[in-house]
Design a protein around this motif. Structure first.
Motif, mmCIF file in Angstrom:
data_model
loop_
_atom_site.group_PDB
_atom_site.id
_atom_site.type_symbol
_atom_site.label_atom_id
_atom_site.label_comp_id
_atom_site.label_asym_id
_atom_site.label_seq_id
_atom_site.Cartn_x
_atom_site.Cartn_y
_atom_site.Cartn_z
ATOM 1 N N LEU A 1 0.843 -1.187 0.000
ATOM 2 C CA LEU A 1 0.000 0.000 0.000
ATOM 3 C C LEU A 1 0.883 1.244 0.000
ATOM 4 O O LEU A 1 1.741 1.386 0.865
ATOM 5 N N LEU A 2 0.687 2.145 -0.958
ATOM 6 C CA LEU A 2 1.453 3.387 -1.008
ATOM 7 C C LEU A 2 0.495 4.567 -0.883
ATOM 8 O O LEU A 2 -0.466 4.675 -1.648
ATOM 9 N N ILE A 3 0.756 5.439 0.073
ATOM 10 C CA ILE A 3 -0.117 6.580 0.324
ATOM 11 C C ILE A 3 0.647 7.866 0.034
ATOM 12 O O ILE A 3 1.787 8.034 0.495
ATOM 13 N N GLU A 4 0.011 8.724 -0.729
ATOM 14 C CA GLU A 4 0.612 10.018 -1.056
ATOM 15 C C GLU A 4 0.948 10.779 0.212
ATOM 16 O O GLU A 4 0.167 10.792 1.164
ATOM 17 N N SER A 5 2.111 11.398 0.237
ATOM 18 C CA SER A 5 2.628 12.208 1.345
ATOM 19 C C SER A 5 3.153 11.339 2.486
ATOM 20 O O SER A 5 3.803 11.846 3.388
ATOM 21 N N VAL A 6 2.844 10.029 2.462
ATOM 22 C CA VAL A 6 3.481 9.118 3.413
ATOM 23 C C VAL A 6 4.606 8.359 2.697
ATOM 24 O O VAL A 6 5.743 8.351 3.134
ATOM 25 N N HIS A 7 4.258 7.740 1.552
ATOM 26 C CA HIS A 7 5.223 6.923 0.813
ATOM 27 C C HIS A 7 5.767 7.583 -0.434
ATOM 28 O O HIS A 7 6.756 7.125 -0.993
ATOM 29 N N SER B 1 -7.406 4.885 -4.709
ATOM 30 C CA SER B 1 -8.275 5.923 -4.141
ATOM 31 C C SER B 1 -7.819 7.220 -4.789
ATOM 32 O O SER B 1 -6.679 7.630 -4.596
ATOM 33 N N GLY C 1 -9.659 11.789 0.225
ATOM 34 C CA GLY C 1 -8.327 11.772 0.830
ATOM 35 C C GLY C 1 -7.215 11.802 -0.199
ATOM 36 O O GLY C 1 -7.435 12.159 -1.350
ATOM 37 N N PRO C 2 -6.011 11.406 0.226
ATOM 38 C CA PRO C 2 -4.857 11.421 -0.669
ATOM 39 C C PRO C 2 -4.949 10.293 -1.693
ATOM 40 O O PRO C 2 -5.764 9.380 -1.551
ATOM 41 N N VAL D 1 -4.118 6.924 -3.036
ATOM 42 C CA VAL D 1 -3.659 5.675 -2.430
ATOM 43 C C VAL D 1 -3.557 4.630 -3.523
ATOM 44 O O VAL D 1 -4.499 4.450 -4.306
ATOM 45 N N ASP E 1 -2.771 0.670 -4.034
ATOM 46 C CA ASP E 1 -2.585 -0.607 -3.355
ATOM 47 C C ASP E 1 -2.424 -1.665 -4.434
ATOM 48 O O ASP E 1 -3.313 -1.853 -5.256
ATOM 49 N N ARG F 1 6.293 -2.368 5.974
ATOM 50 C CA ARG F 1 6.335 -0.931 6.051
ATOM 51 C C ARG F 1 5.501 -0.325 7.154
ATOM 52 O O ARG F 1 4.888 0.716 6.956
ATOM 53 N N LEU G 1 -12.508 -2.004 -2.875
ATOM 54 C CA LEU G 1 -11.971 -0.883 -2.122
ATOM 55 C C LEU G 1 -13.119 -0.135 -1.465
ATOM 56 O O LEU G 1 -14.059 0.279 -2.145
ATOM 57 N N ILE H 1 -13.993 3.186 0.937
ATOM 58 C CA ILE H 1 -13.442 4.420 1.476
ATOM 59 C C ILE H 1 -14.460 5.069 2.404
ATOM 60 O O ILE H 1 -15.632 5.219 2.042
ATOM 61 N N SER I 1 -5.716 -4.525 3.088
ATOM 62 C CA SER I 1 -4.898 -3.318 3.189
ATOM 63 C C SER I 1 -5.701 -2.226 3.871
ATOM 64 O O SER I 1 -6.847 -1.982 3.503
ATOM 65 N N ASP J 1 -1.486 -5.198 4.387
ATOM 66 C CA ASP J 1 -0.567 -4.086 4.606
ATOM 67 C C ASP J 1 -1.362 -2.992 5.314
ATOM 68 O O ASP J 1 -2.567 -2.870 5.110
ATOM 69 N N THR K 1 -1.015 1.182 6.934
ATOM 70 C CA THR K 1 -0.189 2.367 7.095
ATOM 71 C C THR K 1 -1.024 3.497 7.669
ATOM 72 O O THR K 1 -2.197 3.641 7.334
ATOM 73 N N GLY L 1 -5.427 10.681 5.347
ATOM 74 C CA GLY L 1 -6.756 10.708 4.730
ATOM 75 C C GLY L 1 -7.761 9.876 5.490
ATOM 76 O O GLY L 1 -7.563 9.546 6.660
ATOM 77 N N PRO L 2 -8.852 9.521 4.833
ATOM 78 C CA PRO L 2 -9.907 8.732 5.472
ATOM 79 C C PRO L 2 -9.478 7.280 5.647
ATOM 80 O O PRO L 2 -8.483 6.849 5.070
ATOM 81 N N ASP M 1 -9.118 -2.067 1.736
ATOM 82 C CA ASP M 1 -9.051 -2.709 0.428
ATOM 83 C C ASP M 1 -8.871 -4.200 0.669
ATOM 84 O O ASP M 1 -7.914 -4.610 1.318
ATOM 85 N N PHE N 1 -8.456 -7.959 -0.910
ATOM 86 C CA PHE N 1 -8.186 -8.841 -2.042
ATOM 87 C C PHE N 1 -8.660 -10.221 -1.658
ATOM 88 O O PHE N 1 -8.269 -10.717 -0.604
#
Lengths: 335, 335
Positions: A49-55, A93, A133-134, A136, A138, B3, B49, B51, B91, B127, B129, B133-134, B138, B140
């Protein structure tokens, strides 16, 4: 793909992104994708999982690079198991923001597709939704591995040697440069570090090599830094690890950038994260075979930097003194 | 799981949540999970997903219900393929908020575990993190299906009859009640609708039944409302569908609540979403077998509500008049 108003347009975009030569029985556009495992294979499953501003920060790289890197993170988990990547699903997202239009997503998926094709994985589906939100990303990756033979974190034994592929700390060096700005930094070294940070290469071939030749007792990928990953190996294998600081492989680029930025390159290697090299242990009896074949057949440097002993925990020998190595990685603390 | 600073504590929480009797070769705590597919099986892969504030509101249900519902959404995709669920990965993007502490996640995973155990799927990894955001969930899901026999959206043929399981619109009725507040609403009907909205049940057994007896030509799950899903079937199968409005199954509860709330229950069925019933087509020659066995063996009502003809698009017959049915579902438009 479900639950999105633009589902149809997006599926069309994805069908084009998936490209030809998909290894899937059924790809995009149905309720689920279908994968036909080879005979005698286990299926390896992972997600990242990659989140904007975190990863990641959209200022620092292109959407193409982000796509490649997001997929690399998941494929690296498969590499650590010795699995051959087969397919991936992508959940997004998506914030409502003028810059996040079709062109952005085309480039994002093109980056994923390039990395997917390089390592044998096809886009198989996903889900996408507008989000308050940002951004995301995944990615769920699926690979195949010979039944019962996947590399695990738990197989290290006293007497094993500790190895890693490639160099450590380059990715953290790249991130430090992005935060600092390129002004005054040596261009060659900068290019090396930025490439390692923005488009890391998962070590899938190395993982397959180790599995097929039965060379590793335990393996993990270095996504959160050497200190954190060596603690994982020690904990899961119920052994202790001693690392020689002088043997931790630091590239000339990382050393040069560290001098300029007044940073410690060993610190980048220990707790920088996102190198996506493999950390593994092998019996000393395999050393000559590893030295003879590994680099020749995988194209990667191999470094022996420690050993496994009975006990618990991780120590590092620096300036002749062995001291405990703290378990600190690239952390996102919640509770 | 990678992570995350609280990775270790979380893996421990998850190991407890995974429960006993996992069907996995290797579950939590390594770089990837391992699943050993049965002989002659394809693997079905899907993700869904959810949210916060787009798909769910923490005011309206408990974390346990949210966990069950999040997993139901993914399992419903597997049900639509006729696949047997096996495993799922989760996730989470987790906002820093006092209410989202360990107890919340224990309940969330307990809800998933309850639904997972009911349908044969084990928690295999994920995963998590911290996120600015909200809350994003997610899931799978991975299932198995007999090689080459998965139910698809694309198999409907002219002459087929159109069926759905259960009743449609109850979930939208439940959401309307949550937004309205329970004051003045009939309690029995309210309980039915809330249950359908907050803890939907994926129709996995029905999907397996249709596949194993070779009764369906095409199948999809109704996650976005009957209008959107029937358009998917028509488009992917390159056929036209005529629906009889009077045959669309509306529960007594939905009718009663619609009267109270001055709403049209048919509208809930057509574009309300989240019913997670199956929509499928079958040759007319299978009608007697379906009528004889389906409800007896799956415990679900079965409703024939239309037919497939050559052409394109979807029409609905209402008050004796056939008119085009708009393709509108539960939408989250982005670009």
């Amino acid at each position: 793909l479900k639950r999105s108003g633009y589902e149809r347009a997006f599926v069309e975009l994805l069908r084009r992104s998936a490209g030809r030569g998909s290894r899937l029985e059924l790809g995009l556009g149905d309720d689920a994708a279908l994968l036909r495992p080879g005979p005698g294979k286990d299926v390896a499953l992972t997600c990242d999982l990659l989140i904007e501003s975190v990863h990641f920060d959209l200022k620092f790289g292109s959407p193409w690079q982000l796509g490649a890197k997001a997929l690399a993170a998941s494929l690296s988990d498969l590499a650590a198991m010795g699995a051959q990547p087969k397919a991936y699903l992508v959940s997004l997202s998506i914030p409502r923001r003028p810059s996040l239009k079709t062109a952005f997503f085309k480039a994002l998926y093109a980056g994923m597709r390039a990395w997917g094709e390089a390592f044998g994985a096809s886009l198989a589906g996903g889900d996408s939704t507008a989000s308050p939100g940002p951004l995301v990303i995944d990615i769920f990756a699926i690979g195949e591995v010979e039944k019962g033979r996947a590399l695990r974190r738990s197989g290290a034994r006293p007497g094993d040697l500790l190895f890693c592929t490639g160099n450590l700390g380059d990715s953290a060096a790249g991130l430090a440069c992005l935060k600092h700005g390129s002004h005054g930094l040596p261009r060659g070294a900068l290019a090396v570090a930025l490439k390692r940070h923005l488009t890391p290469v998962p070590r899938c071939q190395a993982g397959r090599f180790l599995l097929q030749r039965n060379l590793a007792n335990a393996c993990i990928d270095i996504s959160d830094g050497l200190s954190s990953e060596s603690h994982h190996l020690a904990r899961e294998s119920k052994i202790a690890i001693d690392i020689e600081a002088e043997a931790v492989p630091l590239s000339a680029a990382a050393r040069k950038l560290a001098r300029k930025l007044k940073r410690d390159p060993l610190e980048w290697a220990l707790s920088g994260g996102e190198d996506y090299e493999l950390l593994f242990t092998a019996p000393a009896s395999k050393l000559s075979q590893l030295e003879r074949d590994f680099s020749r057949l995988t194209g990667l440097d191999l470094h022996c930097m420690g050993r496994v002993r009975p006990g618990r925990g991780v120590r590092i020998r620096q300036n002749g003194r062995l001291k405990p190595l703290a378990d600190k990685g690239y952390e996102h603390r919640i509770f």
